[in-house]
Design a protein around this motif. Structure first.
Motif, PDB file in Angstrom:
ATOM      1  N   ALA A 191      44.944  32.596  44.125  1.00  0.00           N
ATOM      2  CA  ALA A 191      45.665  33.471  43.185  1.00  0.00           C
ATOM      3  C   ALA A 191      44.885  33.615  41.926  1.00  0.00           C
ATOM      4  O   ALA A 191      45.049  34.708  41.452  1.00  0.00           O
ATOM      5  CB  ALA A 191      47.051  32.465  42.912  1.00  0.00           C
ATOM      6  N   VAL A 192      44.273  32.437  41.147  1.00  0.00           N
ATOM      7  CA  VAL A 192      43.557  32.606  40.177  1.00  0.00           C
ATOM      8  C   VAL A 192      42.393  33.628  40.487  1.00  0.00           C
ATOM      9  O   VAL A 192      42.085  34.595  39.541  1.00  0.00           O
ATOM     10  CB  VAL A 192      43.039  31.356  39.957  1.00  0.00           C
ATOM     11  CG1 VAL A 192      41.882  31.525  38.755  1.00  0.00           C
ATOM     12  CG2 VAL A 192      44.162  30.319  39.188  1.00  0.00           C
ATOM     13  N   ARG A 193      41.688  33.670  41.695  1.00  0.00           N
ATOM     14  CA  ARG A 193      40.417  34.309  41.929  1.00  0.00           C
ATOM     15  C   ARG A 193      40.975  35.731  42.012  1.00  0.00           C
ATOM     16  O   ARG A 193      40.235  36.692  41.445  1.00  0.00           O
ATOM     17  CB  ARG A 193      40.050  34.145  43.313  1.00  0.00           C
ATOM     18  CG  ARG A 193      38.956  34.793  43.559  1.00  0.00           C
ATOM     19  CD  ARG A 193      38.248  34.617  45.039  1.00  0.00           C
ATOM     20  NE  ARG A 193      39.102  34.554  46.114  1.00  0.00           N
ATOM     21  CZ  ARG A 193      39.686  33.588  46.647  1.00  0.00           C
ATOM     22  NH1 ARG A 193      39.171  32.156  46.462  1.00  0.00           N
ATOM     23  NH2 ARG A 193      40.255  33.789  47.810  1.00  0.00           N
ATOM     24  N   VAL A 251      42.542  41.297  37.174  1.00  0.00           N
ATOM     25  CA  VAL A 251      43.900  42.396  37.164  1.00  0.00           C
ATOM     26  C   VAL A 251      44.359  42.159  35.578  1.00  0.00           C
ATOM     27  O   VAL A 251      44.397  41.081  35.018  1.00  0.00           O
ATOM     28  CB  VAL A 251      44.956  41.687  37.969  1.00  0.00           C
ATOM     29  CG1 VAL A 251      46.378  42.567  37.795  1.00  0.00           C
ATOM     30  CG2 VAL A 251      44.575  41.923  39.149  1.00  0.00           C
ATOM     31  N   PRO A 252      44.625  43.313  35.091  1.00  0.00           N
ATOM     32  CA  PRO A 252      45.106  43.366  33.407  1.00  0.00           C
ATOM     33  C   PRO A 252      46.275  42.601  33.582  1.00  0.00           C
ATOM     34  O   PRO A 252      47.156  42.584  34.239  1.00  0.00           O
ATOM     35  CB  PRO A 252      45.106  44.850  33.245  1.00  0.00           C
ATOM     36  CG  PRO A 252      44.385  45.436  34.123  1.00  0.00           C
ATOM     37  CD  PRO A 252      44.429  44.643  35.333  1.00  0.00           C
ATOM     38  N   GLY A 253      46.680  42.019  32.139  1.00  0.00           N
ATOM     39  CA  GLY A 253      48.110  41.071  32.156  1.00  0.00           C
ATOM     40  C   GLY A 253      47.879  40.194  33.272  1.00  0.00           C
ATOM     41  O   GLY A 253      49.163  39.885  33.809  1.00  0.00           O
ATOM     42  N   GLU A 312      41.233  25.935  33.834  1.00  0.00           N
ATOM     43  CA  GLU A 312      40.179  25.782  32.705  1.00  0.00           C
ATOM     44  C   GLU A 312      38.817  26.065  33.519  1.00  0.00           C
ATOM     45  O   GLU A 312      37.907  26.602  32.901  1.00  0.00           O
ATOM     46  CB  GLU A 312      40.285  24.376  32.389  1.00  0.00           C
ATOM     47  CG  GLU A 312      39.261  24.076  31.301  1.00  0.00           C
ATOM     48  CD  GLU A 312      39.251  22.438  30.998  1.00  0.00           C
ATOM     49  OE1 GLU A 312      38.330  21.692  31.129  1.00  0.00           O
ATOM     50  OE2 GLU A 312      40.712  22.008  30.630  1.00  0.00           O
ATOM     51  N   ALA A 313      38.612  25.570  34.788  1.00  0.00           N
ATOM     52  CA  ALA A 313      37.288  25.515  35.332  1.00  0.00           C
ATOM     53  C   ALA A 313      37.277  27.285  35.708  1.00  0.00           C
ATOM     54  O   ALA A 313      36.053  27.705  35.718  1.00  0.00           O
ATOM     55  CB  ALA A 313      37.126  24.827  36.562  1.00  0.00           C
ATOM     56  N   ALA A 314      38.156  28.123  35.916  1.00  0.00           N
ATOM     57  CA  ALA A 314      38.073  29.472  36.267  1.00  0.00           C
ATOM     58  C   ALA A 314      37.848  30.170  34.997  1.00  0.00           C
ATOM     59  O   ALA A 314      37.470  31.600  35.076  1.00  0.00           O
ATOM     60  CB  ALA A 314      39.112  29.840  37.238  1.00  0.00           C
ATOM     61  N   GLY A 315      38.351  29.671  33.761  1.00  0.00           N
ATOM     62  CA  GLY A 315      38.389  30.523  32.536  1.00  0.00           C
ATOM     63  C   GLY A 315      39.441  31.301  32.549  1.00  0.00           C
ATOM     64  O   GLY A 315      39.547  32.427  32.060  1.00  0.00           O
ATOM     65  N   PHE A 316      40.585  30.909  33.348  1.00  0.00           N
ATOM     66  CA  PHE A 316      41.892  31.834  33.640  1.00  0.00           C
ATOM     67  C   PHE A 316      42.742  31.253  32.419  1.00  0.00           C
ATOM     68  O   PHE A 316      43.066  30.131  32.235  1.00  0.00           O
ATOM     69  CB  PHE A 316      42.334  31.295  34.725  1.00  0.00           C
ATOM     70  CG  PHE A 316      44.014  32.242  35.126  1.00  0.00           C
ATOM     71  CD1 PHE A 316      44.039  33.499  35.230  1.00  0.00           C
ATOM     72  CD2 PHE A 316      44.891  31.563  35.105  1.00  0.00           C
ATOM     73  CE1 PHE A 316      44.933  34.257  35.471  1.00  0.00           C
ATOM     74  CE2 PHE A 316      46.082  32.038  35.171  1.00  0.00           C
ATOM     75  CZ  PHE A 316      46.409  33.275  35.314  1.00  0.00           C
ATOM     76  N   ALA A 346      35.405  28.322  45.775  1.00  0.00           N
ATOM     77  CA  ALA A 346      36.475  29.581  45.607  1.00  0.00           C
ATOM     78  C   ALA A 346      36.372  30.638  44.922  1.00  0.00           C
ATOM     79  O   ALA A 346      36.647  31.924  45.126  1.00  0.00           O
ATOM     80  CB  ALA A 346      38.053  28.737  45.434  1.00  0.00           C
ATOM     81  N   GLY A 347      35.653  30.373  43.776  1.00  0.00           N
ATOM     82  CA  GLY A 347      35.565  31.407  42.771  1.00  0.00           C
ATOM     83  C   GLY A 347      34.266  32.328  42.997  1.00  0.00           C
ATOM     84  O   GLY A 347      34.189  33.491  42.592  1.00  0.00           O
TER      85      GLY A 347
END
Length: 306
Positions: A185-187, A192-194, A251-255, A305-306
């Protein structure tokens, strides 16, 4: 030192790949014959399906390879009742039927699951002797496989051990797990904006263990000169809020977007609010303890995953 031959079922899967690596790098080493439903046409690989393959075919495979150890990393997390029974019960039963005849000296290592325990008292790490009351079909079928192995060991039919694996995480984690779904889901949301992702409730506490630590435990159980106890927990020994683990992933993904807990509770384990493994028996029987921490495991998960 004699190199032991290991027949590894499910070698192409998430756990199987790491187990193969741990076996080959174990002190003294092991000659690993990898088995899979869709095995590549390559040296060291054999194609066989424990669910659809017949007992004669399995007996021929065991007789031909003459393994010292058989490790079964195959199984299913989800599916119909019939599919779960076939993958998690029937496959184990076939090994228990055929091994005493075709490879009577071989040790069998089977992967069980923390889902076998079901709901446990909060704050009390579960031992292998605690009552097992699984809450869904997955845990029920894994417990049935464990019961068959226990009975065979108790009857003296073979040398076997079930490793009750808690929540394995790391590179390549499939989407069928909570952190696997979160990573997917994070990937998708990063572009995606917002940005916002939706998951199920994240308030439960789980025992997350690095997949490489699980693989190390399997290798020790497979290659130990001493016969292990028939059922051993393999976890981190620590209960962590799932929300915290998902936060480390973000945090790892910068999300930095919202994480909305609006999806349905997962049927496989939603009723279990807290669980952690007591590792005393694994330490004594295998001289094994987990070595990786959660943050590093989550970073590895996101890297893949990223």
């Amino acid at each position: 030192m004699t190199v032991r031959k290991v027949l590894l079922f499910g070698a192409s899967g998430y756990l199987g790949r790491e187990v193969a690596a741990a076996l080959t790098s174990h002190p003294g080493g092991a000659a690993v014959v990898r088995v899979g439903r869709s095995a590549p046409d390559a040296a060291g690989w054999v194609r066989h399906d424990l669910v659809t393959g017949g007992p004669d075919e399995l007996a021929d495979l065991l007789t031909t390879t003459s393994p010292d150890v058989v490790v079964n990393c195959a199984g299913r997390l989800d599916g119909t009742l019939a599919e779960l029974v076939a993958a998690n019960v029937t496959a184990t039963a076939r090994l228990l039927d055929v091994l005493p005849v075709a490879a009577p000296a071989a040790r069998l290592v089977v992967l069980g699951s923390a889902a076998e325990y079901g709901v446990v008292p909060e704050g009390v790490a579960v031992t292998e002797d605690m009552p097992a009351n699984p809450v869904a079909a997955y845990g029920i079928t894994k417990l049935a496989g464990t019961a068959l192995v226990r009975a065979a060991v108790g009857a003296g039919r073979l040398d076997a051990v079930v490793l009750r694996v808690f929540n394995p995480i790391g590179a390549g984690l499939p989407d069928g797990t909570v952190l696997g779904r979160a990573a997917s889901a994070v990937r998708s949301a990063l572009g995606v904006p917002g940005r916002e992702i939706r998951l199920g409730p994240l308030g439960a506490y789980r025992d997350f263990v690095d997949v490489r630590d699980v693989a190390d435990a399997v290798a020790k159980a497979a290659l130990s000169a001493v016969r292990p106890d028939p059922v051993l927990n393999v976890g981190s020994g620590v209960a962590v809020p799932v929300r915290e683990a998902v936060g480390l992933l973000a945090e790892a993904a910068g999300f930095t977007g919202r994480i909305v807990e609006s999806d349905p509770v997962p049927a496989r384990s939603g009723a279990v609010g807290w669980i952690a493994a007591d590792l005393t028996r694994a330490r004594l029987s295998l001289d094994w303890s987990p070595r990786r921490d959660l943050r590093a495991s989550v970073r590895d998960l996101w890297s893949s995953a990223g």
